[in-house]
Scaffold this active site. Structure first.
Site, mmCIF file in Angstrom:
data_model
loop_
_atom_site.group_PDB
_atom_site.id
_atom_site.type_symbol
_atom_site.label_atom_id
_atom_site.label_comp_id
_atom_site.label_asym_id
_atom_site.label_seq_id
_atom_site.Cartn_x
_atom_site.Cartn_y
_atom_site.Cartn_z
ATOM 1 N N GLY A 30 53.099 56.355 48.645
ATOM 2 C CA GLY A 30 54.190 56.650 49.467
ATOM 3 C C GLY A 30 54.588 57.581 50.061
ATOM 4 O O GLY A 30 53.449 58.050 50.789
ATOM 5 N N ARG A 31 55.280 58.592 49.495
ATOM 6 C CA ARG A 31 55.504 59.943 50.519
ATOM 7 C C ARG A 31 54.595 60.883 50.788
ATOM 8 O O ARG A 31 54.348 61.141 52.008
ATOM 9 C CB ARG A 31 56.426 60.468 48.918
ATOM 10 C CG ARG A 31 57.796 59.666 48.875
ATOM 11 C CD ARG A 31 58.365 59.944 47.425
ATOM 12 N NE ARG A 31 57.859 59.786 46.142
ATOM 13 C CZ ARG A 31 58.144 60.542 45.245
ATOM 14 N NH1 ARG A 31 58.947 61.046 44.836
ATOM 15 N NH2 ARG A 31 57.449 60.379 43.854
ATOM 16 N N PRO A 84 54.814 50.686 50.952
ATOM 17 C CA PRO A 84 56.164 50.445 52.005
ATOM 18 C C PRO A 84 57.073 51.343 51.808
ATOM 19 O O PRO A 84 57.196 51.726 51.056
ATOM 20 C CB PRO A 84 56.945 48.833 51.687
ATOM 21 C CG PRO A 84 56.150 49.244 50.068
ATOM 22 C CD PRO A 84 55.021 49.827 49.767
ATOM 23 N N GLN A 119 55.889 43.767 54.583
ATOM 24 C CA GLN A 119 56.504 43.884 53.421
ATOM 25 C C GLN A 119 58.083 42.657 53.880
ATOM 26 O O GLN A 119 58.398 43.717 54.740
ATOM 27 C CB GLN A 119 57.094 44.518 52.663
ATOM 28 C CG GLN A 119 57.698 44.647 51.790
ATOM 29 C CD GLN A 119 57.613 45.860 51.056
ATOM 30 O OE1 GLN A 119 59.143 46.569 51.285
ATOM 31 N NE2 GLN A 119 57.450 45.897 49.546
ATOM 32 N N TYR A 179 66.080 44.364 44.456
ATOM 33 C CA TYR A 179 66.286 43.603 46.212
ATOM 34 C C TYR A 179 66.355 42.001 45.366
ATOM 35 O O TYR A 179 66.246 41.790 44.586
ATOM 36 C CB TYR A 179 65.775 43.577 47.397
ATOM 37 C CG TYR A 179 65.897 45.088 47.540
ATOM 38 C CD1 TYR A 179 67.043 45.163 48.326
ATOM 39 C CD2 TYR A 179 64.660 45.572 47.690
ATOM 40 C CE1 TYR A 179 66.688 46.792 48.592
ATOM 41 C CE2 TYR A 179 64.457 47.154 47.945
ATOM 42 C CZ TYR A 179 65.587 48.071 48.128
ATOM 43 O OH TYR A 179 65.968 48.835 48.486
ATOM 44 N N TYR A 197 65.543 62.792 52.578
ATOM 45 C CA TYR A 197 64.430 62.039 53.402
ATOM 46 C C TYR A 197 64.536 61.208 53.654
ATOM 47 O O TYR A 197 64.269 60.605 55.526
ATOM 48 C CB TYR A 197 62.999 62.412 52.786
ATOM 49 C CG TYR A 197 63.594 61.839 51.678
ATOM 50 C CD1 TYR A 197 63.290 60.237 51.664
ATOM 51 C CD2 TYR A 197 62.461 62.464 50.686
ATOM 52 C CE1 TYR A 197 63.373 59.965 50.244
ATOM 53 C CE2 TYR A 197 62.483 62.059 49.498
ATOM 54 C CZ TYR A 197 63.108 60.818 49.289
ATOM 55 O OH TYR A 197 62.364 59.567 48.272
ATOM 56 N N GLY A 218 53.324 57.818 42.266
ATOM 57 C CA GLY A 218 53.594 59.781 42.102
ATOM 58 C C GLY A 218 51.911 60.046 41.793
ATOM 59 O O GLY A 218 51.443 61.064 41.092
HETATM 60 C C1 LIG Z 1 62.160 57.047 51.788
HETATM 61 C C2 LIG Z 1 61.526 55.311 50.959
HETATM 62 C C3 LIG Z 1 61.479 54.373 51.542
HETATM 63 C C4 LIG Z 1 61.513 53.237 50.612
HETATM 64 N N1 LIG Z 1 61.078 51.909 51.206
HETATM 65 C C5 LIG Z 1 60.513 51.424 50.718
HETATM 66 C C6 LIG Z 1 60.663 49.702 51.103
HETATM 67 O O1 LIG Z 1 60.923 49.604 52.349
HETATM 68 N N2 LIG Z 1 59.844 48.666 50.304
HETATM 69 C C7 LIG Z 1 59.211 48.868 48.662
HETATM 70 O O2 LIG Z 1 58.707 48.378 48.177
HETATM 71 N N3 LIG Z 1 59.382 50.111 48.631
HETATM 72 C C8 LIG Z 1 59.869 51.003 48.641
HETATM 73 N N4 LIG Z 1 60.090 52.572 48.375
HETATM 74 C C9 LIG Z 1 59.542 52.668 47.401
HETATM 75 C C10 LIG Z 1 58.516 52.957 47.469
HETATM 76 O O3 LIG Z 1 57.158 52.379 47.752
HETATM 77 C C11 LIG Z 1 57.292 54.177 46.493
HETATM 78 O O4 LIG Z 1 57.463 52.987 45.482
HETATM 79 C C12 LIG Z 1 57.941 55.139 45.903
HETATM 80 O O5 LIG Z 1 58.117 56.339 46.855
HETATM 81 C C13 LIG Z 1 56.827 55.319 45.134
HETATM 82 O O6 LIG Z 1 55.419 56.302 45.093
HETATM 83 P P1 LIG Z 1 55.087 57.642 45.196
HETATM 84 O O7 LIG Z 1 55.083 58.134 44.608
HETATM 85 O O8 LIG Z 1 54.035 57.402 46.256
HETATM 86 O O9 LIG Z 1 56.113 58.310 46.809
HETATM 87 C C14 LIG Z 1 60.573 53.410 49.161
HETATM 88 C C15 LIG Z 1 60.226 54.852 49.074
HETATM 89 C C16 LIG Z 1 61.048 56.296 49.899
HETATM 90 C C17 LIG Z 1 60.980 57.827 48.916
#
Ligand SMILES: Cc1cc2nc3c(=O)[nH]c(=O)nc-3n(C[C@H](O)[C@H](O)[C@H](O)COP(=O)(O)O)c2cc1C
Length: 393
Positions: A341-342, A27, A106, A200, A369, A319
């Site tokens: 995610g990213r 998400p 979500q 949250y 970002y 990560g």
């Molecule tokens: C810009 C941004 C927005 C995010 N929005 C949410 C969100 O709406 N709900 C949520 O549970 N996590 C949110 N996260 C956390 C991501 O889901 C994820 O846990 C985090 O980016 C680490 O994972 P990654 O290394 O694959 O990016 C957000 C992260 C980023 C960077």
């Protein structure tokens, strides 16, 4: 063609839902909805583009599920509280399903870390009467700083003191989650994720330092997850057995990026056990590095601990950037599905790129970002990466 990452690209059944592979989009809040919370055509295109990239599951950005109790956390956050928002989501669901990808919404309640501009002077609600220490605003947008009356390179957004929910209100908020879930599946979603992570409202109950209650909703791991269990049960009653319900958990919060549960692995074990027999089909571990569990006494990843203690499948996030990393998470016992995610935000074709084995220049990330991406991440990717020998959905 031999499959380089056989586990990652094998199908899996989570509760009532079968996914074509084990890649989920994590998400990601984008703040791209209308001011009234209605999903936009821009969002339809954004999600459809990532579904087309070969994902098994999309978990949408955090979506406010009720108009009452100051659930909304961000301006331009999508909601699922009325017919108009539901109709907007229906377009997203249709577009994603056309690409063979499943999608769950979500559902989140901001609790004490709602952007003050969404509160209209009302105090935020939480487990207890506490106040968040604030949240770093990752932006390079001077206008954003000006209207918030803050300055500097890493300015903090502060939040007003929160009031504690009464037991009656806890039940009402859980009903609000169930109503949002019903609307999500009526819009065509394959299920919902309950946001119990990242600072949250439900996290504020699950996390001992923000839950100071002495009633049945605080004081022990079992009591701290009671609200999350109640939300799951009410959602299951509202949407029936055929839809997926997941619960996202984390140590971190948006106002606490180095969060650690007291007792570390021991607390995670108790949380996992307390979620046994709940309405959830799977748990979802959220972090920026799933291997960093912050317990000096025991390095076992929290996702592994939760998976063993709850007996539930785990969607593991944090990560995981490439094929070897994803396959390792799955084969090490830390994950049944990986959530990315990213990298998927930046590379909509992440799944096909990984599967093709091309040596791809993965993009680096900038923390600023959220409001204004420094690059247009939607630029064209090499197409034709779908091998005709791969089993198609
Ligand atoms: C810009 C941004 C927005 C995010 N929005 C949410 C969100 O709406 N709900 C949520 O549970 N996590 C949110 N996260 C956390 C991501 O889901 C994820 O846990 C985090 O980016 C680490 O994972 P990654 O290394 O694959 O990016 C957000 C992260 C980023 C960077």
């Amino acid at each position: 063609m031999a499959e380089a990452f056989p586990t990652l690209f094998s199908g899996i059944t989570l509760g009532p839902l079968t996914l074509r592979n084990r890649i989920a989009m994590a998400p990601l809040t984008r703040q791209m909805a209308e001011a009234d919370g209605t999903p936009t055509d821009e969002m339809v295109a954004y999600y459809a583009r990532r579904a087309r990239g070969g994902l098994g599951l999309i978990i949408t950005e955090g979506t406010y599920e009720q108009a009452a109790y100051q659930s909304r956390a961000y301006l331009s956050q999508p909601g699922i509280t009325n017919d108009k928002q539901q109709a907007g989501w229906a377009k997203v669901m249709d577009a994603v399903h056309q690409h063979g990808c499943k999608i769950i919404v979500q559902l989140m309640h901001g609790g004490r870390v709602c952007d003050p501009r969404t509160l209209y002077g009302q105090p935020p609600v939480s487990a207890s009467a506490t106040q968040s220490g604030g949240w770093t605003l990752y932006t390079d947008n001077d206008y954003e700083k000006q209207i918030r009356n803050i300055s500097g390179d890493w300015p903090k957004v502060t939040f007003p003191p929160a009031r504690a929910l009464t037991v009656e209100e806890i039940h009402a908020v859980a009903d609000g989650f169930a109503a949002g879930a019903k609307r999500a599946v009526d819009a065509g979603a394959d299920g919902v994720e309950v946001h119990g992570a990242n600072g949250y409202l439900l996290w504020q109950f699950i996390t001992p330092k923000t839950n100071l209650r002495t009633d049945e909703f605080g004081g022990s791991p079992e009591n701290n997850v009671r609200f999350a269990r109640l939300v799951g049960e009410k959602i299951r009653a509202a949407i029936g057995p055929d839809k997926l319900i997941t619960l996202r958990l984390s140590q971190d919060g948006v106002d606490d990026f180095v969060g650690a549960w007291p007792g570390g692995v021991t607390y995670a074990k108790a949380i996992g056990q307390a979620l046994k027999g709940s309405a959830y089909d799977a748990l979802h571990w959220s972090s920026f590095n799933y291997l960093d569990n912050r317990d000096p006494a025991d390095p076992t990843p929290m996702a592994t601990v939760l998976r063993q203690a709850s007996g539930l499948p785990l969607i593991t996030n944090g990560g995981i950037a490439d094929g070897p990393g994803a396959e390792a998470a799955l084969t090490s016992g830390a994950a049944d599905v990986v959530a990315i995610g990213r990298p998927i935000f930046a590379h909509p074709d992440w799944a096909y790129l990984v599967r093709s084995g091309v040596d791809y220049p993965w993009m680096d990330f900038d923390r600023k970002y959220v409001i204004r991406p420094p690059l247009d991440y939607a630029h064209a990717y090499p197409l034709g990466l779908v091998d005709p020998e791969w089993p198609q959905p």
